[in-house]
Enzyme design. Sequence first.
Site, PDB file in Angstrom:
ATOM      1  N   VAL A  46       0.836  -1.204   0.000  1.00 31.40           N
ATOM      2  CA  VAL A  46       0.000   0.000   0.000  1.00 31.40           C
ATOM      3  C   VAL A  46       0.872   1.256   0.000  1.00 31.40           C
ATOM      4  CG1 VAL A  46      -1.757   1.310   1.290  1.00 31.40           C
ATOM      5  CG2 VAL A  46      -1.916  -1.192   1.143  1.00 31.40           C
ATOM      6  N   CYS A  47       1.986   1.207   0.713  1.00 26.44           N
ATOM      7  CA  CYS A  47       2.849   2.385   0.886  1.00 26.44           C
ATOM      8  C   CYS A  47       3.257   3.037  -0.439  1.00 26.44           C
ATOM      9  CB  CYS A  47       4.074   2.026   1.720  1.00 26.44           C
ATOM     10  SG  CYS A  47       3.665   1.381   3.362  1.00 26.44           S
ATOM     11  N   PRO A  48       3.711   2.295  -1.436  1.00 23.72           N
ATOM     12  CA  PRO A  48       4.119   2.978  -2.676  1.00 23.72           C
ATOM     13  C   PRO A  48       2.949   3.635  -3.398  1.00 23.72           C
ATOM     14  CG  PRO A  48       4.289   0.600  -2.958  1.00 23.72           C
ATOM     15  CD  PRO A  48       4.019   0.862  -1.503  1.00 23.72           C
ATOM     16  N   LEU A  51       2.514   7.001  -1.518  1.00 23.98           N
ATOM     17  CA  LEU A  51       3.624   7.922  -1.763  1.00 23.98           C
ATOM     18  C   LEU A  51       3.619   8.425  -3.205  1.00 23.98           C
ATOM     19  CD1 LEU A  51       6.403   6.185   0.343  1.00 23.98           C
ATOM     20  CD2 LEU A  51       5.015   8.170   0.963  1.00 23.98           C
TER      21      LEU A  51
END
Length: 187
Positions: A46-48, A51
């Site tokens: 999920v993080c990328p 970002l």
Amino acid sequence: MSLINTEIKPFKATAFQNGEFIEVTEADLKGKWSVVVFYPADFTFVCPTELEDLANHYEAFKKIDTEIYSVSTDTHFSHKAWHDTSEAIGKIQFPMIGDPNGVVTNNFGVMREGQGLADRGTFVIDPQGVIQLVEVTCEGVGRDAGELLRKVKAAQYVAAHPGEVCPAKWQEGEKTLKPSLDLVGKI
């Protein structure tokens, strides 16, 4: 305990930004609006997506004098490697703070006890270094940079217009409210 209306605590960390390692302290978050976005780890799922969404909205944040800082407990070296190998992360121009000792993450109260990872936390900080917005979601729920941009604009509006508040779904230029006895029970 809520961090709303509290001043950010001192810290010193190394970040990766635009091909360089830079030092970031709490002083860098003062003098303009800042958004600090914590995420669990580099090279995850999920993080990328979050970002990259922030990177795609970065110019809009800069237009309203707001800097973005992303933070995880990875090192600044890991941030560079991720930036160099991921098309999504390669778009990022804002500082990617490495917090392997957990000082920044603990200062903002989003360290997962016993795991060494940050929760998915978002903090909007005013130019005086005071936290105006806090949002923490579970690991599987990604954030929306467009909605975050709207919230920053609302916080900026309220700060610049004492006595006015922004209702739900408020967009820049729309009508605000002036809380008063006359409004009680009429909204």
